[in-house]
Design a protein around this motif. Structure first.
Motif, PDB file in Angstrom:
ATOM      1  N   LEU A 129      45.333  16.629  28.923  1.00 50.27           N
ATOM      2  CA  LEU A 129      45.708  16.610  30.347  1.00 50.27           C
ATOM      3  C   LEU A 129      46.279  17.955  30.784  1.00 50.27           C
ATOM      4  O   LEU A 129      46.007  18.416  31.903  1.00 50.27           O
ATOM      5  N   ALA A 130      47.049  18.594  29.912  1.00 53.10           N
ATOM      6  CA  ALA A 130      47.599  19.917  30.243  1.00 53.10           C
ATOM      7  C   ALA A 130      46.481  20.945  30.394  1.00 53.10           C
ATOM      8  O   ALA A 130      46.499  21.778  31.311  1.00 53.10           O
ATOM      9  N   LEU A 131      45.503  20.883  29.499  1.00 49.65           N
ATOM     10  CA  LEU A 131      44.367  21.801  29.585  1.00 49.65           C
ATOM     11  C   LEU A 131      43.557  21.545  30.854  1.00 49.65           C
ATOM     12  O   LEU A 131      43.146  22.478  31.550  1.00 49.65           O
ATOM     13  N   TRP A 132      43.346  20.275  31.170  1.00 52.17           N
ATOM     14  CA  TRP A 132      42.637  19.894  32.401  1.00 52.17           C
ATOM     15  C   TRP A 132      43.377  20.433  33.627  1.00 52.17           C
ATOM     16  O   TRP A 132      42.763  21.025  34.522  1.00 52.17           O
ATOM     17  N   ALA A 133      44.708  20.255  33.656  1.00 49.47           N
ATOM     18  CA  ALA A 133      45.515  20.744  34.782  1.00 49.47           C
ATOM     19  C   ALA A 133      45.441  22.268  34.878  1.00 49.47           C
ATOM     20  O   ALA A 133      45.327  22.831  35.969  1.00 49.47           O
ATOM     21  N   ALA A 134      45.496  22.943  33.724  1.00 47.77           N
ATOM     22  CA  ALA A 134      45.415  24.413  33.727  1.00 47.77           C
ATOM     23  C   ALA A 134      44.082  24.879  34.302  1.00 47.77           C
ATOM     24  O   ALA A 134      44.031  25.856  35.056  1.00 47.77           O
ATOM     25  N   MET A 135      43.009  24.181  33.946  1.00 47.16           N
ATOM     26  CA  MET A 135      41.696  24.549  34.490  1.00 47.16           C
ATOM     27  C   MET A 135      41.680  24.392  36.007  1.00 47.16           C
ATOM     28  O   MET A 135      41.182  25.254  36.727  1.00 47.16           O
ATOM     29  N   ILE A 136      42.240  23.308  36.498  1.00 42.71           N
ATOM     30  CA  ILE A 136      42.264  23.066  37.952  1.00 42.71           C
ATOM     31  C   ILE A 136      43.152  24.072  38.673  1.00 42.71           C
ATOM     32  O   ILE A 136      42.824  24.527  39.768  1.00 42.71           O
ATOM     33  N   LEU A 137      44.261  24.417  38.049  1.00 39.85           N
ATOM     34  CA  LEU A 137      45.239  25.282  38.709  1.00 39.85           C
ATOM     35  C   LEU A 137      44.920  26.771  38.616  1.00 39.85           C
ATOM     36  O   LEU A 137      45.745  27.594  38.998  1.00 39.85           O
TER      37      LEU A 137
END
Length: 194
Positions: A172-180
């Motif tokens: 989830l952190a990696l997913w959020a980093a990609m989005i942000l």
């Protein structure tokens, strides 16, 4: 588009040696040693990845748009990337339930990633890239299943559920980093488009 095709052929071809020629792969390992083979594999993979990324960036501006996906397909892609990221992280950890149930979480992550991007992009270069990876993921999964049946590969054995928790949190952190911003920084395209 030429660099993209060369990068795809090199990456998929090199990562398919085990499927196409298991004896050839073993001969290479015997010739160069396990460590030498890993170095060769890493270098070729890195070169292929650089060609893929650079070639894809160039091809996106040159290739025609074959269809214009509706905006909601991008939202579906964003949601699909959550399990893809979790499976990606799970593949690098000892086995929890996620890894034992999916059997080959890295292959599943590649298939989900490819499908998500395939439905959200309509230019020829995107369709070529993501359809190729999706097809390769399907072929690789079938080949791995057959290798298990022959006793050449084993399914992961459960170690601890804590690796599931780690996979979910880091995924989830990696997913959020990609989005942000990470996706835009790496690929040049923001994933959030309204």
């Amino acid at each position: 588009m030429t660099l993209l095709v060369i990068g795809l052929a090199l990456f998929i071809g090199f990562h398919s040696i085990r499927i196409v020629s298991p004896a050839g792969r073993l001969a290479l390992i015997e010739r160069f040693g396990d460590k030498g083979w890993r170095v060769i594999h890493s270098v070729v993979s890195l070169v292929a990845l650089v060609l893929l990324v650079y070639g894809f960036g160039e091809a996106r501006s040159e290739t025609p748009v074959l269809w214009y996906p509706p905006i909601f397909t991008r939202h579906i892609a964003l949601l699909l990337m959550i399990p893809a990221m979790i499976c990606l992280v799970a593949s690098a950890l000892p086995a929890g339930t996620i890894k034992t149930k999916t059997k080959f979480p890295l292959v599943l992550a590649v298939k989900i990633w490819a499908l998500a991007h395939l439905i959200a992009n309509g230019e020829l270069s995107s369709i070529l890239l993501f359809a190729t990876f999706l097809a390769w993921g399907v072929v690789l999964r079938i080949a791995l299943k057959r290798a298990v049946a022959r006793g050449e590969v084993t399914y992961p054995v459960f170690v601890s559920a804590r690796y599931d928790v780690i996979s979910i949190i880091v995924g989830l952190a990696l997913w959020a980093a990609m989005i942000l911003g990470l996706h835009e920084w790496l690929i040049g395209v923001p994933p959030l488009v309204f």
